[in-house]
Scaffold this motif. Sequence first.
Motif, PDB file in Angstrom:
ATOM      1  N   ALA A 293      -3.857  12.822  -1.222  1.00  0.00           N
ATOM      2  CA  ALA A 293      -4.633  13.920  -0.651  1.00  0.00           C
ATOM      3  C   ALA A 293      -5.712  14.346  -1.639  1.00  0.00           C
ATOM      4  CB  ALA A 293      -3.710  15.092  -0.326  1.00  0.00           C
ATOM      5  N   GLN A 294      -6.937  14.338  -1.181  1.00  0.00           N
ATOM      6  CA  GLN A 294      -8.075  14.649  -2.043  1.00  0.00           C
ATOM      7  C   GLN A 294      -8.181  16.155  -2.295  1.00  0.00           C
ATOM      8  OE1 GLN A 294      -9.856  12.081  -3.404  1.00  0.00           O
ATOM      9  NE2 GLN A 294      -8.280  10.881  -2.386  1.00  0.00           N
TER      10      GLN A 294
ATOM     11  N   SER B 225       0.854  -1.188   0.000  1.00  0.00           N
ATOM     12  CA  SER B 225       0.000   0.000   0.000  1.00  0.00           C
ATOM     13  C   SER B 225       0.890   1.238   0.000  1.00  0.00           C
ATOM     14  CB  SER B 225      -0.921   0.003   1.219  1.00  0.00           C
ATOM     15  OG  SER B 225      -0.147  -0.025   2.406  1.00  0.00           O
ATOM     16  N   VAL B 226       0.394   2.295  -0.634  1.00  0.00           N
ATOM     17  CA  VAL B 226       1.170   3.529  -0.769  1.00  0.00           C
ATOM     18  C   VAL B 226       0.250   4.729  -0.553  1.00  0.00           C
ATOM     19  CG1 VAL B 226       2.670   4.893  -2.273  1.00  0.00           C
ATOM     20  CG2 VAL B 226       2.581   2.426  -2.556  1.00  0.00           C
ATOM     21  N   TYR B 227       0.756   5.704   0.194  1.00  0.00           N
ATOM     22  CA  TYR B 227       0.063   6.984   0.292  1.00  0.00           C
ATOM     23  C   TYR B 227       0.991   8.035  -0.296  1.00  0.00           C
ATOM     24  CZ  TYR B 227      -3.077  10.613   1.764  1.00  0.00           C
ATOM     25  OH  TYR B 227      -3.975  11.664   1.749  1.00  0.00           O
ATOM     26  N   PHE B 228       0.443   8.890  -1.154  1.00  0.00           N
ATOM     27  CA  PHE B 228       1.214   9.924  -1.835  1.00  0.00           C
ATOM     28  C   PHE B 228       0.962  11.271  -1.171  1.00  0.00           C
ATOM     29  CE2 PHE B 228       0.660   6.561  -4.865  1.00  0.00           C
ATOM     30  CZ  PHE B 228       1.893   6.482  -5.494  1.00  0.00           C
ATOM     31  N   PHE B 229       1.956  11.773  -0.440  1.00  0.00           N
ATOM     32  CA  PHE B 229       1.869  13.106   0.147  1.00  0.00           C
ATOM     33  C   PHE B 229       2.404  14.098  -0.883  1.00  0.00           C
ATOM     34  CE2 PHE B 229       2.100  10.395   3.944  1.00  0.00           C
ATOM     35  CZ  PHE B 229       0.951  10.818   4.588  1.00  0.00           C
ATOM     36  N   LEU B 230       1.658  14.246  -1.950  1.00  0.00           N
ATOM     37  CA  LEU B 230       2.006  15.104  -3.083  1.00  0.00           C
ATOM     38  C   LEU B 230       0.770  15.919  -3.459  1.00  0.00           C
ATOM     39  CD1 LEU B 230       3.754  12.422  -5.328  1.00  0.00           C
ATOM     40  CD2 LEU B 230       4.879  14.111  -3.908  1.00  0.00           C
ATOM     41  N   PRO B 231       0.937  16.958  -4.273  1.00  0.00           N
ATOM     42  CA  PRO B 231      -0.250  17.681  -4.747  1.00  0.00           C
ATOM     43  C   PRO B 231      -1.185  16.740  -5.520  1.00  0.00           C
ATOM     44  CG  PRO B 231       1.731  18.932  -5.227  1.00  0.00           C
ATOM     45  CD  PRO B 231       2.176  17.595  -4.721  1.00  0.00           C
ATOM     46  N   CYS B 232      -2.427  17.127  -5.628  1.00  0.00           N
ATOM     47  CA  CYS B 232      -3.451  16.302  -6.282  1.00  0.00           C
ATOM     48  C   CYS B 232      -3.033  15.803  -7.660  1.00  0.00           C
ATOM     49  CB  CYS B 232      -4.728  17.115  -6.450  1.00  0.00           C
ATOM     50  SG  CYS B 232      -5.761  17.039  -5.018  1.00  0.00           S
ATOM     51  N   HIS B 233      -3.300  14.541  -7.915  1.00  0.00           N
ATOM     52  CA  HIS B 233      -3.126  13.927  -9.233  1.00  0.00           C
ATOM     53  C   HIS B 233      -1.728  14.165  -9.812  1.00  0.00           C
ATOM     54  CE1 HIS B 233      -7.398  13.267  -8.961  1.00  0.00           C
ATOM     55  NE2 HIS B 233      -7.573  14.544  -8.757  1.00  0.00           N
ATOM     56  N   GLU B 234      -0.724  14.078  -8.965  1.00  0.00           N
ATOM     57  CA  GLU B 234       0.651  14.318  -9.384  1.00  0.00           C
ATOM     58  C   GLU B 234       1.265  13.084 -10.057  1.00  0.00           C
ATOM     59  OE1 GLU B 234       4.143  16.940  -9.144  1.00  0.00           O
ATOM     60  OE2 GLU B 234       2.055  17.318  -8.713  1.00  0.00           O
TER      61      GLU B 234
ATOM     62  N   ASP C 180      -7.788  18.631   1.180  1.00  0.00           N
ATOM     63  CA  ASP C 180      -6.659  17.902   1.768  1.00  0.00           C
ATOM     64  C   ASP C 180      -5.330  18.337   1.181  1.00  0.00           C
ATOM     65  OD1 ASP C 180      -8.385  16.504   3.339  1.00  0.00           O
ATOM     66  OD2 ASP C 180      -8.219  14.613   2.229  1.00  0.00           O
ATOM     67  N   SER C 181      -5.289  18.543  -0.124  1.00  0.00           N
ATOM     68  CA  SER C 181      -4.020  18.886  -0.762  1.00  0.00           C
ATOM     69  C   SER C 181      -3.481  20.225  -0.258  1.00  0.00           C
ATOM     70  CB  SER C 181      -4.172  18.919  -2.274  1.00  0.00           C
ATOM     71  OG  SER C 181      -5.099  19.894  -2.650  1.00  0.00           O
ATOM     72  N   LYS C 182      -4.357  21.145   0.063  1.00  0.00           N
ATOM     73  CA  LYS C 182      -3.907  22.433   0.606  1.00  0.00           C
ATOM     74  C   LYS C 182      -3.526  22.279   2.074  1.00  0.00           C
ATOM     75  CE  LYS C 182      -4.787  27.276   0.221  1.00  0.00           C
ATOM     76  NZ  LYS C 182      -5.630  28.293  -0.368  1.00  0.00           N
TER      77      LYS C 182
END
Length: 193
Positions: free
Chosen positions: A94-95, A69-78, A109-111
């Motif tokens: 982040a949604q 499993s992976v979580y991306f702490f990046l801007p949306c749809h990066e 979330d992204s902000k």
Amino acid sequence: FLLPIIPLLLILAAFGYTTLVKKFSCAAKFILVFSVVTNILWLGIFNSVYRVGSLEIMDIIRTKPEVESVYFFLPCHETPFYSHVHKDIYMDFAQCPPKIPMSDDYVPDSKRLFLQPEEFVKEVVEKKAYSHLVVHSHFDEKVNPYLVMKGYEKVEEIYHSIIAETPLGMLQHVSIYLYEKGGNQLTKLLFCA
């Protein structure tokens, strides 16, 4: 979304170019050479230095067998997500839904990720134990101590872009870090010794 109409746009461009050649042959040759050279220049920039980390991180995730499993702490749809990984891995990010007109205090979330990275990362990591985390270099220093305390270790650093747009504005010299959840330290000592 433009892919289906590209052939029609190319036909229109060809008609425009032939009309230009009939009227101004010298200028048409210059425009053709100029457009080819500038397109090759942009192709080189976009394929080598602008947001290349997104594809590289997906290649790493795809080839690592231990990724669950992976979580991306990046801007949306990066990142391209499943269209590039082609594995049954749980992935989330982040949604960033559109702002709801009724609520003025809503922050996507992204902000929130860029405004309060420590709190956002804690909230996500406490909800679900991800095997891997992808972290933006802008707030890596702020969240690294917490991630290390939770058993994550930085295993990859990937160059991403010269300049990147985020909810806070433009950032320069951006990298992406891959964190992996460490196993039992005793098991590591036994098998690595």
